[in-house]
Write a protein that holds these residues in place. Structure first.
Motif, mmCIF file in Angstrom:
data_model
loop_
_atom_site.group_PDB
_atom_site.id
_atom_site.type_symbol
_atom_site.label_atom_id
_atom_site.label_comp_id
_atom_site.label_asym_id
_atom_site.label_seq_id
_atom_site.Cartn_x
_atom_site.Cartn_y
_atom_site.Cartn_z
ATOM 1 N N SER A 66 1.048 -1.423 -0.087
ATOM 2 C CA SER A 66 -0.608 -0.172 0.066
ATOM 3 C C SER A 66 1.242 1.178 0.317
ATOM 4 C CB SER A 66 -1.106 0.117 0.924
ATOM 5 O OG SER A 66 -0.258 -0.021 2.342
ATOM 6 N N LEU A 67 2.146 0.942 0.381
ATOM 7 C CA LEU A 67 3.145 2.339 0.285
ATOM 8 C C LEU A 67 4.460 2.216 -0.928
ATOM 9 C CD1 LEU A 67 2.163 2.821 3.348
ATOM 10 C CD2 LEU A 67 2.270 4.843 1.594
ATOM 11 N N ARG A 68 4.510 1.273 -2.537
ATOM 12 C CA ARG A 68 5.261 0.804 -2.735
ATOM 13 C C ARG A 68 6.454 2.021 -2.792
ATOM 14 N NH1 ARG A 68 4.046 0.331 -7.613
ATOM 15 N NH2 ARG A 68 6.074 -1.294 -8.277
ATOM 16 N N PHE A 69 7.362 1.238 -2.435
ATOM 17 C CA PHE A 69 9.075 1.859 -2.131
ATOM 18 C C PHE A 69 8.965 2.930 -0.932
ATOM 19 C CE2 PHE A 69 8.347 0.132 -6.932
ATOM 20 C CZ PHE A 69 9.657 -0.254 -6.704
ATOM 21 N N ASP A 132 -4.727 12.754 -6.892
ATOM 22 C CA ASP A 132 -3.489 12.530 -5.831
ATOM 23 C C ASP A 132 -3.356 12.886 -4.011
ATOM 24 O OD1 ASP A 132 -1.836 12.346 -7.709
ATOM 25 O OD2 ASP A 132 -0.720 13.783 -8.270
ATOM 26 N N MET A 133 -5.194 12.300 -4.034
ATOM 27 C CA MET A 133 -5.717 12.306 -2.673
ATOM 28 C C MET A 133 -5.710 10.914 -2.570
ATOM 29 S SD MET A 133 -7.393 16.044 -2.337
ATOM 30 C CE MET A 133 -7.437 15.694 -0.849
ATOM 31 N N ASN A 134 -4.874 10.020 -2.784
ATOM 32 C CA ASN A 134 -4.933 9.005 -1.878
ATOM 33 C C ASN A 134 -4.231 8.978 -0.627
ATOM 34 O OD1 ASN A 134 -7.182 6.949 -2.934
ATOM 35 N ND2 ASN A 134 -5.876 7.144 -4.722
ATOM 36 N N ARG A 135 -4.854 8.054 0.115
ATOM 37 C CA ARG A 135 -3.880 8.126 1.444
ATOM 38 C C ARG A 135 -3.703 5.673 1.637
ATOM 39 N NH1 ARG A 135 -8.645 10.033 4.211
ATOM 40 N NH2 ARG A 135 -9.869 9.271 2.475
ATOM 41 N N ALA A 150 -2.708 14.614 -1.011
ATOM 42 C CA ALA A 150 -2.769 14.595 0.561
ATOM 43 C C ALA A 150 -1.584 14.206 1.614
ATOM 44 C CB ALA A 150 -3.414 13.042 0.731
ATOM 45 N N VAL A 151 -0.911 13.895 1.338
ATOM 46 C CA VAL A 151 0.269 14.380 2.464
ATOM 47 C C VAL A 151 1.182 15.905 2.558
ATOM 48 C CG1 VAL A 151 2.818 13.884 2.590
ATOM 49 C CG2 VAL A 151 1.237 12.395 1.849
ATOM 50 N N LEU A 152 0.975 16.819 1.226
ATOM 51 C CA LEU A 152 1.300 17.906 1.887
ATOM 52 C C LEU A 152 0.019 18.608 2.867
ATOM 53 C CD1 LEU A 152 2.479 18.342 -1.544
ATOM 54 C CD2 LEU A 152 4.238 18.280 0.449
ATOM 55 N N LEU A 153 -1.011 17.972 2.485
ATOM 56 C CA LEU A 153 -2.187 18.694 3.801
ATOM 57 C C LEU A 153 -2.395 18.049 4.828
ATOM 58 C CD1 LEU A 153 -4.502 18.074 0.548
ATOM 59 C CD2 LEU A 153 -4.271 20.401 1.681
ATOM 60 N N GLY A 154 -1.084 17.425 5.256
ATOM 61 C CA GLY A 154 -0.860 16.337 6.316
ATOM 62 C C GLY A 154 -1.812 15.134 6.370
ATOM 63 N N HIS A 155 -2.602 14.495 5.473
ATOM 64 C CA HIS A 155 -3.125 13.627 5.581
ATOM 65 C C HIS A 155 -2.425 12.168 4.781
ATOM 66 C CE1 HIS A 155 -6.885 14.894 7.425
ATOM 67 N NE2 HIS A 155 -6.254 16.074 6.895
ATOM 68 N N GLY A 156 -1.965 11.104 5.962
ATOM 69 C CA GLY A 156 -0.930 9.896 4.775
ATOM 70 C C GLY A 156 -0.083 9.358 6.185
ATOM 71 N N GLY A 164 3.357 16.964 10.064
ATOM 72 C CA GLY A 164 2.307 17.808 10.007
ATOM 73 C C GLY A 164 1.688 18.468 8.258
ATOM 74 N N ALA A 165 1.438 19.586 8.013
ATOM 75 C CA ALA A 165 0.834 19.476 6.506
ATOM 76 C C ALA A 165 1.830 20.913 5.914
ATOM 77 C CB ALA A 165 -0.804 20.343 6.884
ATOM 78 N N SER A 166 2.028 21.073 4.961
ATOM 79 C CA SER A 166 3.388 22.437 3.966
ATOM 80 C C SER A 166 1.364 23.032 3.828
ATOM 81 C CB SER A 166 3.639 21.607 2.938
ATOM 82 O OG SER A 166 4.483 20.726 3.405
#
Length: 302
Positions: A66-69, A132-135, A150-156, A164-166
């Motif tokens: 679910s988190l390749r590489f 690009d907002m999958n988790r 999603a990562v940059l918004l603090g989720h994942g 934190g969120a960027s």
């Protein structure tokens, strides 16, 4: 012509975040298409900050499905963060050439971290066929390039969000979306990220949509980062992309997005990602990408 800028040019050669091979060669194709020459022709100065290269698919451990590489992508994000930070500390405008969209986890975070001590937040305009907002728990593929925003918004995944969120959702927009997963739609609604679908762009025109995205990205921020995934464009004019989806932006719509980004005077940094030379036709997508970068940096028709 735009005001003079010093441009910090950074290549990130990575395709581990993607499902299909080849986008790691994108930066080379953009250089072959004359990106430095084009930027200098507008009147800017190019400072080369070099090429970051991810481990090869054959020799890198894929890890969790679910988190390749993940480990290697974290490493490349850290290196990208360092290179973008170096460019900003020199007073340059960072221009990152990709590579798959997972590199944004490092680039956008670096811009946010640079402005945070001065009390500033940043906005982001994500030009992309996908949100690009999958988790990790919602991803259909495990490909991290589909999780970047999603990562940059603090989720994942915590190793990617770094706790934190960027970017705040109210300062984030996706422009050109036409391929969204169900769980992404749910997170978009929960967070209040503004997504301008191709249907809305068809109905309202790309100009008013981009104006609204610019307004959101600039509201109470130091400025914004433009993340341009070439798959936002229609594959008939941009065949060489990582994840092509029919029915995208036209040549002129792509340029108008970049011209408006430039004219806003609020562009802090930018990146061009997901160029896949393996699928391209005589480097036409790379040449188109070079033109888009030029528009974003102030090239004008008249």
């Amino acid at each position: 012509m735009g005001d003079h800028r010093d441009i910090a040019l950074i290549s990130v050669s990575i395709d581990l975040g993607a499902g299909r091979r080849g986008v790691d060669m994108g930066p080379s194709a953009l250089r072959i298409a004359g990106i430095s020459r084009e930027i200098e022709a507008i009147g800017h100065t190019v400072s080369e900050l070099g090429t970051l290269t991810a481990g090869g698919l054959e020799t890198t451990e894929a890890g969790d499905t679910s988190l390749r590489f993940l480990s290697e992508i974290v490493h490349v994000a850290e290196e990208t963060h360092a290179a973008v930070s170096e460019g900003l500390s020199r007073g340059c405008t960072p221009l990152v050439l990709g590579g798959d969209h997972s590199l944004s986890i490092g680039s956008v975070a670096a811009v946010a971290d640079h402005y945070r001590p001065q009390g500033g937040s940043i906005g982001v305009i994500w030009v992309d066929a996908h949100a690009d907002m999958n988790r990790p728990r919602t991803t259909p593929s495990g490909n991290i390039h589909g999780m970047s925003l999603a990562v940059l918004l603090g989720h994942g995944e915590p190793r990617l969000t770094r706790g934190g969120a960027s970017v705040r959702p109210e300062n984030a927009s996706v422009l050109g979306a036409r391929d969204l997963d169900r769980a992404e739609k749910q997170l978009i609604r929960e967070l209040g990220v503004r997504v301008f679908t191709m249907s809305e762009i068809d109905e309202r025109g790309v100009g008013p949509c981009m104006d609204e995205a610019l307004e959101r990205a600039s509201a109470g921020t130091a400025g914004f980062h433009l993340s341009f995934d070439l798959d936002a464009l229609d594959p008939r004019i941009a065949p060489g992309v990582g994840t092509p989806v029919r029915g995208g932006l036209t040549y002129r719509e792509g340029h108008l997005v970049c011209e408006k980004a430039s004219r806003s005077g609020r562009l802090l940094s930018l990146e061009l990602v997901e160029l896949n030379p393996v699928l391209d036709d005589r480097n036409q997508t790379a040449e188109l990408g070079v033109g888009l970068v030029a528009s974003a940096l102030g090239a004008t028709i008249l």
